[in-house]
Design an enzyme around this catalytic site. Structure first.
Site, mmCIF file in Angstrom:
data_model
loop_
_atom_site.group_PDB
_atom_site.id
_atom_site.type_symbol
_atom_site.label_atom_id
_atom_site.label_comp_id
_atom_site.label_asym_id
_atom_site.label_seq_id
_atom_site.Cartn_x
_atom_site.Cartn_y
_atom_site.Cartn_z
ATOM 1 N N ASP A 162 -23.012 23.774 -29.538
ATOM 2 C CA ASP A 162 -22.785 24.977 -30.345
ATOM 3 C C ASP A 162 -21.484 24.851 -31.120
ATOM 4 O O ASP A 162 -21.380 25.277 -32.269
ATOM 5 C CB ASP A 162 -22.696 26.212 -29.441
ATOM 6 C CG ASP A 162 -24.059 26.604 -28.912
ATOM 7 O OD1 ASP A 162 -25.036 25.894 -29.217
ATOM 8 O OD2 ASP A 162 -24.136 27.613 -28.182
ATOM 9 N N GLU B 209 -19.994 22.197 -32.225
ATOM 10 C CA GLU B 209 -20.097 21.314 -33.376
ATOM 11 C C GLU B 209 -20.911 21.966 -34.495
ATOM 12 O O GLU B 209 -20.607 21.815 -35.677
ATOM 13 C CB GLU B 209 -20.701 19.974 -32.956
ATOM 14 C CG GLU B 209 -19.619 19.076 -32.414
ATOM 15 C CD GLU B 209 -20.067 18.204 -31.269
ATOM 16 O OE1 GLU B 209 -19.380 17.238 -31.004
ATOM 17 O OE2 GLU B 209 -21.093 18.496 -30.634
ATOM 18 N N ASP C 62 -21.068 25.201 -34.984
ATOM 19 C CA ASP C 62 -20.175 26.198 -35.584
ATOM 20 C C ASP C 62 -19.220 25.555 -36.577
ATOM 21 O O ASP C 62 -18.908 26.128 -37.615
ATOM 22 C CB ASP C 62 -19.355 26.914 -34.497
ATOM 23 C CG ASP C 62 -20.204 27.902 -33.701
ATOM 24 O OD1 ASP C 62 -21.285 28.287 -34.192
ATOM 25 O OD2 ASP C 62 -19.785 28.285 -32.590
ATOM 26 N N SER D 131 -26.864 38.102 -36.809
ATOM 27 C CA SER D 131 -26.021 37.196 -36.047
ATOM 28 C C SER D 131 -24.654 37.853 -35.879
ATOM 29 O O SER D 131 -24.474 39.011 -36.261
ATOM 30 C CB SER D 131 -25.918 35.896 -36.816
ATOM 31 O OG SER D 131 -25.374 34.920 -35.990
ATOM 32 N N LEU D 132 -23.708 37.151 -35.311
ATOM 33 C CA LEU D 132 -22.365 37.701 -35.143
ATOM 34 C C LEU D 132 -21.357 36.784 -35.814
ATOM 35 O O LEU D 132 -21.547 35.568 -35.862
ATOM 36 C CB LEU D 132 -22.023 37.804 -33.653
ATOM 37 C CG LEU D 132 -22.744 38.876 -32.836
ATOM 38 C CD1 LEU D 132 -22.487 38.663 -31.356
ATOM 39 C CD2 LEU D 132 -22.278 40.263 -33.258
ATOM 40 N N LYS E 147 -20.802 37.550 -23.664
ATOM 41 C CA LYS E 147 -21.765 36.967 -24.601
ATOM 42 C C LYS E 147 -22.665 36.041 -23.786
ATOM 43 O O LYS E 147 -22.265 34.940 -23.399
ATOM 44 C CB LYS E 147 -21.047 36.211 -25.713
ATOM 45 C CG LYS E 147 -21.996 35.731 -26.800
ATOM 46 C CD LYS E 147 -21.222 35.191 -27.988
ATOM 47 C CE LYS E 147 -22.143 34.836 -29.140
ATOM 48 N NZ LYS E 147 -23.246 33.958 -28.794
ATOM 49 N N LYS F 112 -17.301 45.075 -29.689
ATOM 50 C CA LYS F 112 -18.020 45.992 -30.584
ATOM 51 C C LYS F 112 -17.223 47.279 -30.765
ATOM 52 O O LYS F 112 -16.654 47.793 -29.798
ATOM 53 C CB LYS F 112 -19.396 46.347 -29.974
ATOM 54 C CG LYS F 112 -20.295 45.132 -29.767
ATOM 55 C CD LYS F 112 -21.596 45.491 -29.055
ATOM 56 C CE LYS F 112 -22.472 44.245 -28.927
ATOM 57 N NZ LYS F 112 -23.709 44.488 -28.163
HETATM 58 S S1 IVH Z 1 -24.942 41.972 -30.126
HETATM 59 C C1 IVH Z 1 -25.790 42.757 -34.440
HETATM 60 N N1 IVH Z 1 -24.210 41.488 -27.669
HETATM 61 O O1 IVH Z 1 -25.226 36.335 -29.550
HETATM 62 C C2 IVH Z 1 -25.285 42.352 -33.130
HETATM 63 N N2 IVH Z 1 -25.236 39.731 -28.898
HETATM 64 O O2 IVH Z 1 -24.285 34.948 -31.988
HETATM 65 C C3 IVH Z 1 -26.342 41.776 -32.316
HETATM 66 N N3 IVH Z 1 -25.537 37.684 -27.619
HETATM 67 O O3 IVH Z 1 -28.030 36.878 -31.522
HETATM 68 C C4 IVH Z 1 -25.881 41.010 -31.210
HETATM 69 N N4 IVH Z 1 -24.691 38.411 -25.749
HETATM 70 O O4 IVH Z 1 -28.377 36.355 -29.020
HETATM 71 C C5 IVH Z 1 -24.774 40.994 -28.787
HETATM 72 N N5 IVH Z 1 -23.568 41.221 -25.464
HETATM 73 C C6 IVH Z 1 -24.122 40.731 -26.574
HETATM 74 C C7 IVH Z 1 -24.603 39.413 -26.636
HETATM 75 C C8 IVH Z 1 -25.154 38.944 -27.836
HETATM 76 C C9 IVH Z 1 -25.252 37.386 -26.347
HETATM 77 C C10 IVH Z 1 -26.144 36.732 -28.576
HETATM 78 C C11 IVH Z 1 -27.323 37.261 -29.299
HETATM 79 C C12 IVH Z 1 -26.944 37.168 -30.741
HETATM 80 C C13 IVH Z 1 -25.945 36.070 -30.714
HETATM 81 C C14 IVH Z 1 -25.038 36.110 -31.910
#
Ligand code: IVH
Length: 686
Positions: A37, A39, A41, A86-87, A122, A299
């Protein structure tokens, strides 16, 4: 290759887009990523940097503007009415603070120590969306490209933690409510699954994430049903006719009341200082959990503010992922070599360009056996992905095919033993390859190392290096010779001063009193482990009586099968071994036993897991003690585990698995009582 010239940005942008799309497909569609991941990123960052510096190169179809990969044609498409985004990522405290400044510019209330953020782990799994209509689960879908995902409803229904209908506490049900969250495989389940696949000669999964994704995306949902999958809910998608929430934490509370699993570590905190403390805490404690996390998601709690902040085409502005340092890295596989074990087993291992993974330098990694090398298709000269999660031993996951030099030949298991040159033999139907030369110096050295190890005669100070030194000088040719070493043989040898010689000789002397079962283990008799040795010692009471018994008499002992019986008989009747045993006998090594009275089967039918370092027991000895009392001592915790005995530095995953399954964890003090009575001491604490 460096040309001394800066590459043309347009060309590099093209190249990066192609590479990223290739890796998107490997990750999202094939569940088989080639690069880590981290790499991935860094490719995305480089591309984003170039696109920002050269706005003329921007393109709406660039991977920086899209999420994931197109859904696979294996599953029916599901359109997400509310996109699954995505984030944005932060890798350092500075990047987190930079996000804070961006928020502040958009909304001054979000600056300073009063701003409320929700910090979530996460989870490193697969994002899914669960659609409930009138409280009933109707669709489960993957993220896909964020707008269209794959219909995995049948698969999702097999996951026990995902409710088929929402709980009664949240009636009246919303007409539509989409719950988003992460499907994952617990680490203990992943390890168990891979253990079984390795035994069955199947390709193992690279990590719990791939294993979850591969288990979910099965055409046949009955396969998914056999896999232990779990779920954490963390977000809402489309909602129609549902409750009105003012904050994210209220949403999570509602989800929890609705019967969805919400992660217990989620915290509301004030200000980015507290956010960063949360991140640091979990970066240090990530392996205390029985699921993998790769960062923290931060968040904004206030949902009205979220709506004002909005999103880019790629990610919401109100959230950011703080990413931990990677546990997977790529490096060069320089060579594949074979090591020879005490029974002659030839194990291939990878010699790597040293790389720092999870805080330690990895230069060697086991490749298990011939089939695993073939299944992983790793070749000397490949760039490979290496993984080291916590205190788990490092593993080569697979090659980065896109970086494989053209014409790189496949690796072939050698025909000859690297130590003695004798033939390496793989028997029909077996996965292991053996050097069958009993005089092989590699095997001999390993047998002596094993003899002296803690589960054998426990001769402190006699490790691999010293054994190699003694055998190469011709001072020791078998374990019997150890007992005839004299001060004058050793003094002056490299690493042997007066004190170390005295210590080694007294450790050898002390080992003469070990009970018979330890001697049996120490001798490296094929198929004889701690429990078999204990049974034989108890049944016969003396090595000479074991030697005098026929294979049938040996096999008549409860718990000793014909394979062990034959192996013991053969071993004790070989001329070479008889000469070694004679040396031991003449030196005064104890051959009688057992030292302890016959053991009551106090733990019959019970599983006890040992973790960490106990002060009075080696791990092997503790596990043997459990088995000798009729119990099982498995390597992982499940609901069926009776108790976990934790010593110094226990495995965090085991502790959290125990907590999750409600299994009691006791210290070493309780172990003796447990062995003796089969029960935990006292009903109350202590
Ligand atoms: S929120 C719009 N919360 O991370 C925000 N995502 O890199 C939606 N993920 O696609 C995501 N833990 O698969 C959120 N506590 C968490 C998360 C989380 C893992 C994953 C998810 C997302 C990815 C983004």
């Amino acid at each position: 290759m460096t040309t001394g010239q800066a590459p043309d940005p347009a060309q590099r942008v093209e190249e990066l887009r192609r590479l990223i799309e290739y890796h998107n497909v490997r990750y999202h569609q094939l569940d088989d990523p080639e690069i880590s991941d981290a790499e991935y990123d860094s490719l995305v960052r480089e591309l984003r940097g170039l696109e920002e510096a050269h706005p003329d190169l921007a393109d709406a179809s660039s991977p920086t503007a899209t999420v994931g990969a197109a859904p696979s044609p294996l599953f029916a498409p599901v359109r997400h009415r509310v996109p699954m985004m995505s984030l944005d990522n932060a890798f350092t405290e500075d990047e987190l603070l930079a996000w804070g400044r961006r928020l502040e510019r958009l909304d001054p209330d979000l600056a300073g120590p009063g701003a409320v953020f929700v910090c979530e782990l996460k989870i490193d799994g697969v994002a899914i969306s669960l659609r409930y209509e009138e409280g009933v689960l109707v669709t489960g879908a993957t993220r896909g490209n964020g707008l269209v995902g794959e219909d995995v409803t049948a698969n999702v229904r097999t996951v026990g933690l995902i409710p088929d209908r929402l709980g009664e506490d949240v009636t009246p049900y919303p007409r539509v409510l989409e719950v988003r969250g992460e499907l994952y495989m617990p680490v203990s389940a992943f390890e168990e699954l891979n253990r079984r696949r390795l035994e069955a000669g199947e390709r193992t999964f690279a990590n719990p994430r791939n294993s979850a994704a591969g288990s979910l995306r099965q055409k046949d949902a009955s396969i998914t049903a056999t896999r232990e999958l779990a779920f954490w809910a963390y977000q809402l998608g489309e909602v129609d006719g549902g409750p009105q929430f003012a904050s994210h934490h209220e949403t999570l509370e509602w989800l929890s009341r609705a019967g969805l699993p919400v992660n217990p570590e989620i915290r509301s905190v004030k200000g980015l200082g507290e956010v960063f403390s949360f991140c640091q805490h979990w970066q240090e404690h990530r392996h205390d959990l029985d699921y993998e996390i790769d960062g923290v998601v931060v968040k904004v709690d206030d949902l009205a503010k979220r709506a004002e902040l909005g999103s880019t085409h790629h990610h919401p502005r109100w959230a950011i992922a703080y990413k931990f340092p990677p546990e997977e890295r790529t490096t060069k596989l320089k060579e594949i070599m074979v090591s020879i074990g005490k029974s002659g087993k030839a194990t291939p291992f990878a010699v790597l360009e040293p790389v720092v993974v999870s805080g330690s330098t990895v230069g060697l990694a086991s490749l298990h056996n011939e089939d695993q090398v073939r299944l992983k298709d790793v070749r000397p000269g490949d760039t490979v992905m290496v993984r080291k999660a916590g205190d788990v031993i490092p593993e080569v996951i697979g090659p980065v095919l896109s970086l494989r030099p053209e014409g790189l030949p496949e690796w072939r298991f050698p025909d000859a033993c690297p130590r003695c040159g004798g033939p390496l033999v793989r028997l029909e139907g077996e996965s292991d390859t053996f050097c069958t030369n009993l005089d092989c110096p590699g095997q001999r050295d390993q047998r002596i190392v094993h003899f002296a190890s803690r589960s054998g005669m426990d001769i402190e100070g006699l490790g691999e290096q010293r054994v190699a030194q003694l055998t190469s000088l011709g001072l020791v040719a078998d374990v019997g010779d150890l007992y005839y070493l004299r001060r004058e043989d050793l003094i002056g040898l490299e690493g042997f001063a007066e004190l170390s010689v005295a210590n080694l000789l007294s450790a050898i002397e002390a080992s003469k009193d070990r009970p018979l079962d330890r001697l049996l283990v120490a001798l490296s008799i094929r198929h004889v482990g701690g429990s078999g040795a204990a049974l034989l010692a108890r049944a016969f009471g003396h090595l000479d009586r074991i030697a005098a018994a026929s294979p049938e008499q040996l096999a008549a002992v409860e718990g000793i099968g014909p394979t062990i019986a034959r192996s013991v008989h053969e071993f004790l009747h070989s001329e070479h071994n008889q000469a070694v045993l004679d040396k031991l006998r003449r030196a005064g090594v104890n051959m009688a036993g057992p030292a302890a009275p016959a053991l009551a089967p106090t733990l019959a039918g019970k599983s006890v897991v040992v973790t960490g370092t106990l002060s009075g027991w080696s791990r092997e000895a503790a596990e043997e003690a459990i088995v000798a009392r009729g119990g099982k001592a498995p390597g992982s915790v499940s609901k069926r585990t009776f108790a976990v005995v934790a010593g110094e530095a226990p495995g965090a995953a085991k502790l959290s698995a125990a907590e999750a399954a409600g299994v009691p964890v006791v210290g070493e003090e309780a172990f003796a009582h447990l062995l003796e009575t089969g029960e935990l001491p006292g009903a109350g604490p202590g």
